[in-house]
Design an enzyme around this catalytic site. Structure first.
Site: not given
Ligand code: NAD
Length: 480
Positions: A381, A174-175, A283, A249
């Site tokens: 972060e 799931k991207p 990250c 991660e």
């Molecule tokens: P997120 O963690 O919500 O999203 C990452 C992925 O998870 C996306 O594919 C999203 O669709 C999916 N996702 C979201 N909610 C989900 C759920 N309940 N169940 C399963 N999958 C789910 O991140 P975000 O809201 O896009 O970004 C918020 C913060 O997350 C950023 O500000 C940053 O601090 C952090 N982040 C970290 C990384 C990393 O590489 N560690 C990457 C993206 C975001």
């Protein structure tokens, strides 16, 4: 504008509901493509397809070397199509084109690296007694779920796909809803490379719908997730209901620790690079600068000067810093500038939206001094090009500040004194330590993962294979 479909059971399909989402270029807010808004029903179909592919004779009996050859073919296709992939990635994420090319090459390297490993996943023989032959075999988990974030879409997709498939699993991915383009293109290349149907499935959609449905699905055998701590927590909770293992991660607040005896020009270059690469949406970004108090002014001035030379602009123009992924993220970064002001920190460089760069979500590279180590600014972060300066007096103080957050992903140590470097390296709580460099070129061979709230499990290198295999012990009684 492209109207994309997702890839389930070797077919290009719309969502069952017919609903769609649009993805925009964050450099100009223009819609690039629409794609299916998958939900529980689509996830069910994808997991069924992956399960059927896993159980099928074609995959059960495939030679490990053949799985390697398929990955090698995929690697070759990624390299052949690097221009298209890099362009898609830059449009979708906003990142500078040179960075997108680098990401595409890393994606090819993941396929190449794990292609070579596919027929070298070994068990052990364990001596017990003379009339028992005891051995272990590493078997695939089965169907693995991969939830990918928006910051390095093709890199992170291949980082887990390649070891999972090398070990004989089948995959549902799931991207992120902000950046589906390269995962879908990857699916087309997987198809072209000749992988059996259903070995790779991509369900696009929102995290709360498709992502949550995938994490909670009872018929997956492992979940790999990269993203926020909050989402990681809900994924663990969902996995716990079905007793499924997870690899998480979850980012960090990584320090670069700079001593007075370091090569300061080199250190300054990497300190700036590690917080501005991908506009700080990394990250492993070096988001805290721990600097020895005796060189604080000198070093902070060097960093400020370098930051001022960076060009902010559209990724397709190959600027140094592209836009932030979305308005939501931009607002989040801005909210931390308010936090800095409230906490009495000093904004030395940047701190504002960069309107001159265009009408996208641009933010200035930002340097903030005089923050307190325990403040929100120094603890949380931010996920943007925002560097926080924290001076230290003694090496013990540096260690306490470095270890003084909930995270533990990467530490950079800059000194010409091997004793100081190793003293710190053995005491910092982080999954990677870099001495007089930051990232070592980002090699796919290096073990990567977090301590504490940066997550658990290790990706990259041979270590990653452990998550995509389970160990079976077989004891044979020899009666003669
Ligand atoms: P997120 O963690 O919500 O999203 C990452 C992925 O998870 C996306 O594919 C999203 O669709 C999916 N996702 C979201 N909610 C989900 C759920 N309940 N169940 C399963 N999958 C789910 O991140 P975000 O809201 O896009 O970004 C918020 C913060 O997350 C950023 O500000 C940053 O601090 C952090 N982040 C970290 C990384 C990393 O590489 N560690 C990457 C993206 C975001």
């Amino acid at each position: 504008m492209a109207q994309l479909q997702m890839f389930i059971a070797g077919e290009w399909v719309d969502s069952v509901s017919g609903a769609e989402i649009a993805t925009i270029n964050p450099a100009n807010k223009e819609v690039i493509a629409t794609f299916p808004r998958g939900n529980q029903e689509d996830v069910d179909l994808a997991v069924k397809a992956a399960r059927a592919a896993f159980e099928a004779k074609a995959w059960q009996e495939i030679l490990p070397a053949e799985r390697g050859r398929l990955l090698l073919k995929l690697c070759q296709l990624i390299r052949e199509q690097k221009d298209e992939l890099a362009n898609l990635e830059t449009q979708d994420t906003g990142k500078p084109l040179a960075q997108a090319y680098a990401d595409v090459e890393v994606a090819a390297r993941y396929c190449e690296y794990y292609a070579g490993v596919a027929d070298k996943i070994l068990g052990e023989t364990i001596p017990i007694r003379s009339d028992v032959l005891n051995y272990t075999v590493r078997e695939p988990m089965g169907v693995t779920a991969h939830i990918v974030p928006w910051n390095y879409p093709i890199q992170i997709a291949t980082r887990s796909f390649a070891p999972a498939v090398a070990a004989g699993n089948t995959v549902v991915m799931k991207p992120a809803e902000d950046t589906p383009l390269t995962a879908l293109r990857l699916a087309a290349l997987v198809e072209q490379a000749g992988f059996p149907r259903g070995v790779f499935n991509v369900v696009t959609g929102y995290g709360m719908e498709a992502g949550a449905a995938l994490a909670a699905h009872p018929d997956i055998d492992h979940i790999t997730f990269t993203g926020s701590v909050a989402t990681g927590t809900s994924i663990m909770r969902a996995a716990a209901q079905n007793i499924k293992p997870v690899t998480l991660e979850l980012g960090g607040k990584s320090p670069n620790i700079v001593f007075a005896d370091a090569d300061l020009d080199d250190a300054a270059h990497w300190v700036v690079r590690s917080i501005t690469q991908n506009a700080g949406q990394t990250c492993s970004a070096g988001s805290r600068l721990l600097v020895e108090a005796s060189i604080r002014e000198l070093f902070v001035a060097k960093v400020a000067d370098l930051m001022a030379t960076l060009r902010v602009g559209a990724g397709l123009d190959n600027a140094d810093i592209g836009p932030i992924i979305s308005d939501k993220q931009l607002q989040r970064i801005e909210s931390y500038i308010e936090v800095a002001r409230d906490e009495g920190a000093e904004i030395r460089v940047g701190g504002r939206r960069h309107h001159e760069a265009g009408n996208g979500f641009f933010f200035e590279p930002t340097l903030i001094d005089s923050a307190k180590p325990g403040s929100r600014l120094a603890q949380e972060e931010i996920f943007g090009p925002v560097l926080v300066v924290l001076p230290f007096g003694t090496i013990e103080e540096a260690l306490a500040i470095a270890n003084g957050t909930e995270y533990g992903l990467v530490t950079g140590i800059w000194t010409s004194n091997i004793h100081k470097a190793n003293w710190l390296a053995s005491r910092v709580k982080s999954g990677q330590v870099f001495i007089n460099n930051y990232g070592a070129g980002g090699g796919v061979e290096m073990t990567f993962g977090g301590y504490r709230k940066s997550g658990f499990g290790r990706e990259k290198g041979l270590e990653a294979l452990k998550h995509y295999t389970q160990v079976k012990n077989v004891a044979v009684k020899i009666n003669l």
